[in-house]
Design an enzyme around this catalytic site. Sequence first.
Site, mmCIF file in Angstrom:
data_model
loop_
_atom_site.group_PDB
_atom_site.id
_atom_site.type_symbol
_atom_site.label_atom_id
_atom_site.label_comp_id
_atom_site.label_asym_id
_atom_site.label_seq_id
_atom_site.Cartn_x
_atom_site.Cartn_y
_atom_site.Cartn_z
ATOM 1 N N GLY A 81 0.817 -1.218 0.000
ATOM 2 C CA GLY A 81 0.000 0.000 0.000
ATOM 3 C C GLY A 81 0.852 1.270 0.000
ATOM 4 O O GLY A 81 1.963 1.277 0.539
ATOM 5 N N ARG A 145 1.262 -5.758 -4.957
ATOM 6 C CA ARG A 145 1.250 -6.640 -3.782
ATOM 7 C C ARG A 145 1.712 -8.065 -4.098
ATOM 8 O O ARG A 145 1.477 -8.983 -3.317
ATOM 9 C CB ARG A 145 -0.152 -6.672 -3.171
ATOM 10 C CG ARG A 145 -0.558 -5.389 -2.451
ATOM 11 C CD ARG A 145 -1.758 -5.602 -1.560
ATOM 12 N NE ARG A 145 -2.205 -4.376 -0.921
ATOM 13 C CZ ARG A 145 -1.690 -3.865 0.191
ATOM 14 N NH1 ARG A 145 -0.681 -4.473 0.785
ATOM 15 N NH2 ARG A 145 -2.164 -2.743 0.705
ATOM 16 N N ASP A 176 5.489 -8.028 5.414
ATOM 17 C CA ASP A 176 5.586 -9.122 4.439
ATOM 18 C C ASP A 176 6.654 -8.852 3.384
ATOM 19 O O ASP A 176 7.406 -9.744 3.008
ATOM 20 C CB ASP A 176 4.230 -9.324 3.734
ATOM 21 C CG ASP A 176 3.272 -10.127 4.603
ATOM 22 O OD1 ASP A 176 3.753 -10.955 5.400
ATOM 23 O OD2 ASP A 176 2.049 -9.914 4.508
ATOM 24 N N LYS A 202 8.231 0.604 5.552
ATOM 25 C CA LYS A 202 7.096 1.410 5.089
ATOM 26 C C LYS A 202 5.775 0.835 5.566
ATOM 27 O O LYS A 202 5.635 -0.384 5.615
ATOM 28 C CB LYS A 202 7.121 1.427 3.554
ATOM 29 C CG LYS A 202 5.899 1.995 2.896
ATOM 30 C CD LYS A 202 5.211 1.047 1.911
ATOM 31 C CE LYS A 202 4.460 -0.066 2.561
ATOM 32 N NZ LYS A 202 3.512 -0.788 1.690
ATOM 33 N N THR A 203 4.855 1.601 5.939
ATOM 34 C CA THR A 203 3.419 1.314 6.041
ATOM 35 C C THR A 203 2.746 2.373 6.915
ATOM 36 O O THR A 203 3.235 2.683 8.011
ATOM 37 C CB THR A 203 3.057 -0.092 6.583
ATOM 38 O OG1 THR A 203 1.627 -0.154 6.707
ATOM 39 C CG2 THR A 203 3.682 -0.450 7.930
ATOM 40 N N ASP A 205 0.218 1.905 8.440
ATOM 41 C CA ASP A 205 -0.386 1.201 9.581
ATOM 42 C C ASP A 205 0.470 1.299 10.852
ATOM 43 O O ASP A 205 -0.035 1.073 11.952
ATOM 44 C CB ASP A 205 -0.603 -0.283 9.253
ATOM 45 C CG ASP A 205 -1.646 -0.489 8.169
ATOM 46 O OD1 ASP A 205 -2.162 0.519 7.654
ATOM 47 O OD2 ASP A 205 -1.942 -1.649 7.835
#
Length: 552
Positions: A81, A145, A176, A202-203, A205
């Site tokens: 993402g 992804r 992941d 990165k993320t 979240d």
Amino acid sequence: MNISALQKARYAYNPKLPKILSGKIEDISVELGSPTESISNRSELRVIFKNTYGKPYVTFVKGKNGKLKRKLIVGVILSGGQAPGGHNVIAGLFDGLKKGHPESVLYGFRGGPSGLINNKTLILTSEIIDEYRNTGGFDIIGSGRTKIETPEQFASSLETVKKLNMDAVVVIGGDDSNTNAALLAEYFLANGSKTQVIGCPKTIDGDLKNDHIEASFGFDTACKTYSELIGNICRDTNSAKKYWHFIKLMGRAASHIALECAFQTQPNICLISEEVEAQGTSLEKIVEQICESIAKRAANGDNFGVVLIPEGLVEFVPEMKKMIEELNDAIAAEEKPFSEVTNLIDQMYWLSSRIPESSYIILQSLPPEIARQFLMDRDPHGNVQVSRIDTEKLVVGMVEKRLAEMKVGGHYSGVFSYQTHFFGYEGRCAIPSNFDADYCYSLGYSAFVLIASGLTGYISSVKNLTAGAENWIAGGVPLTMMMDIEHRHGARKPVIKKALVNLNGKPFKTFAAKRGIWAQQTCFLFPGAIQYYGPSEVCDQPTITLKLENEK
Ligand code: FBP
């Protein structure tokens, strides 16, 4: 090209670097710590990562380093993402490479990891990079992804790096993708390839963090963007005094985003999925708790408020979690036949003999539109796509029903009108805050130093993030140090564990100490838009979560 005045100004912004990275390139030396161990399952991981397990932690220090002025050929991948700042990681990597040697080449793999498998590349020139400095989005090369997991995919990746004579690949991704980076690093070494692999955290979240990675990039900007919107809604509802706003916030699993936005805006209620799971709270009980706050506020004449709901909530509510797991298994076992059943009634009939009755009853009790969302396509990892489930609508529907019952019983005498919102995609490509612009550029630059120093199987690390960019500590963390083994799809797999909200940590405890007052009184904060220019205390502040975590 037509660009906005802010975008033009951001092109000219010079990201701040840690002191060690802002001097002469040949003066950055690598200090190795002692060998490291994985989180657990050490003997198993030592076998999987025969060539890369247990490397030492790396810190950049002042000292001569002859290796940094080499010509290098490097490839970069954006994976998963979008998160604000990805372009700056690439810019930092590019600038480092060119400072090291003007003839160094940076390839971008197009469309995520599949670009590496299928050798789809773009040579990144300074003209291209300059158009993306300090901008949001992943559009410079695109993302994807695809998970590199089959022997064929690993072999094709090796073929690509061989063809391009590549010295290193940088994988910018979440847990992941960085697990994939570790496996690639191992695979390349085991197959005699010179190509090193470096990861980058990165993320939005915020769940890729540990003792050595203080934050994943993008979390700062995304939370500030959502908080601006939530703050505006708080002010709107405090003005009109007629709606309860139910706001779902992104974050596939962890509730870090909801928690940070709660600090920044002080809503009446913020649900934390990790607490729901730890206490085994049912959906009914959650609704009861929300209704209690609504009734208390109504008794004070306040028929308005704001509720934050983390996107992943349904997977943490015990009975829903069980239902989702059973649905996932049933669908995965007969993927094709299930995909041929297209309408909800037939799908329900198909499932009636394939999932236990308890879960079937829950699925049947959901509003049809929401039941349908639970049956939509799974992501590449076989998970339900929580961003496509209207949890906020599910909760508000149940709240409305319960309040009607309470009214009959004389336990509620207010007026309930509501609005629902989902903030997710609105924040993932925002113009990076100064924090993310600086952090990402530093991560990219550090990735270059790790590569030029000949290291592989590391994730770029920049720490001490609450101390001001000049005092940040840059280096690398061996990826195997962050690894554990999990049971996935019937097999034991190496994984970097997601960092969920720690219920014993300072951020959650601080929130828990305050939320009782927020639930009854109106304590809203209005953080406003991200500021890029102005005093440092307005423009350069990291998240409240990070500050609390770094407080000694
Ligand atoms: P990453 O973990 O890849 O950074 O993505 C996070 C995320 O933004 C989640 O918050 C959200 O659930 C998911 O991506 C949405 O995925 P998609 O972009 O495929 O709709």
